[in-house]
Write a protein that holds these residues in place. Structure first.
Motif, short mmCIF file in Angstrom:
data_model
loop_
_atom_site.label_atom_id
_atom_site.label_comp_id
_atom_site.label_asym_id
_atom_site.label_seq_id
_atom_site.Cartn_x
_atom_site.Cartn_y
_atom_site.Cartn_z
N ILE A 83 0.62 -1.36 -0.12
CA ILE A 83 0.08 -0.25 -0.02
C ILE A 83 0.79 1.24 -0.09
CG2 ILE A 83 -2.11 -1.02 0.99
CD1 ILE A 83 -1.20 0.34 3.68
N SER A 84 2.19 1.26 0.36
CA SER A 84 2.93 2.34 0.19
C SER A 84 4.54 2.34 -0.05
CB SER A 84 2.84 3.27 1.87
OG SER A 84 3.38 2.14 2.80
N LYS A 85 4.73 3.48 -0.28
CA LYS A 85 6.53 3.47 -0.56
C LYS A 85 6.95 4.59 0.47
CE LYS A 85 6.07 4.59 -4.76
NZ LYS A 85 6.21 4.75 -6.27
N THR A 86 8.07 4.17 1.17
CA THR A 86 8.49 5.22 2.32
C THR A 86 9.91 5.63 2.03
OG1 THR A 86 6.95 4.16 3.90
CG2 THR A 86 8.98 5.44 4.69
N TYR A 87 10.24 7.03 2.02
CA TYR A 87 11.36 7.55 1.62
C TYR A 87 12.01 8.47 2.71
CZ TYR A 87 9.90 6.44 -3.26
OH TYR A 87 9.23 5.70 -4.28
N VAL A 88 13.34 8.69 2.55
CA VAL A 88 14.19 9.74 3.42
C VAL A 88 14.56 10.68 2.48
CG1 VAL A 88 15.80 10.17 4.83
CG2 VAL A 88 14.39 8.24 5.47
N LEU A 89 13.99 11.91 2.57
CA LEU A 89 14.61 13.24 1.91
C LEU A 89 15.56 13.58 2.76
CD1 LEU A 89 14.09 15.21 -0.29
CD2 LEU A 89 12.80 16.38 1.34
N SER A 90 16.83 12.95 2.36
CA SER A 90 18.24 13.58 3.08
C SER A 90 18.69 14.81 2.62
CB SER A 90 19.18 12.57 3.07
OG SER A 90 19.41 12.34 1.25
N PHE A 91 18.32 15.48 1.57
CA PHE A 91 19.07 16.70 1.30
C PHE A 91 17.92 17.45 0.22
CE2 PHE A 91 21.37 19.57 -1.29
CZ PHE A 91 22.40 20.08 -0.37
N PHE A 92 17.69 18.84 0.47
CA PHE A 92 16.69 19.53 -0.28
C PHE A 92 17.09 21.03 -0.29
CE2 PHE A 92 12.94 21.49 -1.42
CZ PHE A 92 12.17 20.80 -2.16
N ALA A 93 17.65 21.49 -1.59
CA ALA A 93 18.01 22.72 -1.50
C ALA A 93 17.96 23.43 -2.45
CB ALA A 93 19.67 22.90 -0.82
N ILE A 94 17.75 24.87 -2.61
CA ILE A 94 17.66 25.84 -3.69
C ILE A 94 18.71 26.68 -3.67
CG2 ILE A 94 16.33 27.51 -4.98
CD1 ILE A 94 15.23 24.71 -5.32
N ILE A 95 19.54 26.96 -4.75
CA ILE A 95 20.72 28.03 -4.39
C ILE A 95 20.01 29.28 -3.76
CG2 ILE A 95 20.15 29.03 -6.77
CD1 ILE A 95 23.13 29.50 -7.08
N ASP A 96 20.96 29.89 -2.94
CA ASP A 96 20.56 30.82 -1.80
C ASP A 96 20.12 32.16 -2.76
OD1 ASP A 96 20.39 32.02 0.63
OD2 ASP A 96 22.30 33.03 0.49
N LEU A 97 20.61 32.39 -3.88
CA LEU A 97 20.22 33.67 -4.92
C LEU A 97 18.75 33.47 -5.17
CD1 LEU A 97 21.16 35.96 -6.57
CD2 LEU A 97 21.58 34.33 -8.24
N LEU A 98 18.16 32.37 -5.08
CA LEU A 98 16.93 32.10 -5.73
C LEU A 98 15.86 31.62 -4.51
CD1 LEU A 98 17.98 30.32 -9.21
CD2 LEU A 98 17.15 32.72 -8.79
N ARG A 99 16.18 31.44 -3.42
CA ARG A 99 15.27 30.87 -2.29
C ARG A 99 14.24 31.98 -2.03
NH1 ARG A 99 19.86 28.50 1.65
NH2 ARG A 99 20.45 26.98 0.26
N GLY A 100 13.13 31.56 -1.81
CA GLY A 100 12.09 32.44 -1.44
C GLY A 100 11.21 32.92 -2.87
N ASN A 101 11.51 32.28 -3.87
CA ASN A 101 10.66 32.63 -5.13
C ASN A 101 9.94 31.42 -5.79
OD1 ASN A 101 11.91 35.29 -5.71
ND2 ASN A 101 13.72 34.38 -5.64
N GLY A 102 9.60 30.52 -4.73
CA GLY A 102 8.69 29.30 -5.19
C GLY A 102 9.59 28.38 -5.94
#
Length: 173
Positions: A83-102
């Motif tokens: 019924i399911s697949k389980t994951y670990v999100l170990s890293f998630f990042a947007i370049i600093d210059l573009l953060r806060g823009n969606g």
């Protein structure tokens, strides 16, 4: 565009060897993050983990970006049942210059589309958040949880008092 790093390297005509893949992962991690954002141990562990999916998010821009890549997410499947697949999100990042823009929201939506695929299984994602990212993860639909899977301990020493564990569930319709 959202793609696995090996597909990206092939599209750029970069030869893929074990050593070269390590160097390319390291290059992108170093480019996207501040050297003090993560411990050296954690950075090394996520780069060397060849069982995780290493995704690059890119778009066409005139900004002076490195090969047009503006974000990275690394996710590892840790469990699958009927019924399911389980994951670990170990890293998630947007370049600093573009953060806060969606761009982080778009990258997460692309990740969910990829993980769900053509399956009718529920997708569960665990992650641990930096204090200043908690609200971002909550906006994506994550909730704070007490659960810490063994794989997270393999990546780095988890400080159960300081690290905030989070869980996301995507139910199939």
């Amino acid at each position: 565009m959202f793609q696995i790093i090996t597909d990206y390297l092939i599209s750029k005509k970069i030869r893929i060897t074990k050593e070269n893949l390590y160097e390319q992962k390291k290059k992108f991690i170093d480019y996207i993050t501040d050297e003090h954002e993560f411990s050296d141990e954690y950075r090394e562990n996520i780069i060397r983990d060849n069982k995780s999916l290493f995704f690059l998010y890119s778009f066409n821009t005139c900004l002076p970006l490195n090969d047009d890549v503006c974000g990275i997410c690394i996710v590892r499947e840790i469990k699958r049942d009927k019924i399911s697949k389980t994951y670990v999100l170990s890293f998630f990042a947007i370049i600093d210059l573009l953060r806060g823009n969606g761009y982080g929201v778009i990258m997460f939506e692309e990740l969910i589309k990829y993980l769900v695929g053509n399956s009718n299984k529920k997708v569960i994602i665990y992650t641990h958040s930096l204090e200043d990212s908690i609200e971002f993860y909550k906006r994506l639909g994550f909730q704070i949880t007490d659960y810490i899977c063994d794989y997270m301990y393999d990546l780095e020493e988890i400080d159960e008092e300081a690290d905030v564990m989070m869980k996301y569930v995507c139910e199939q319709k």
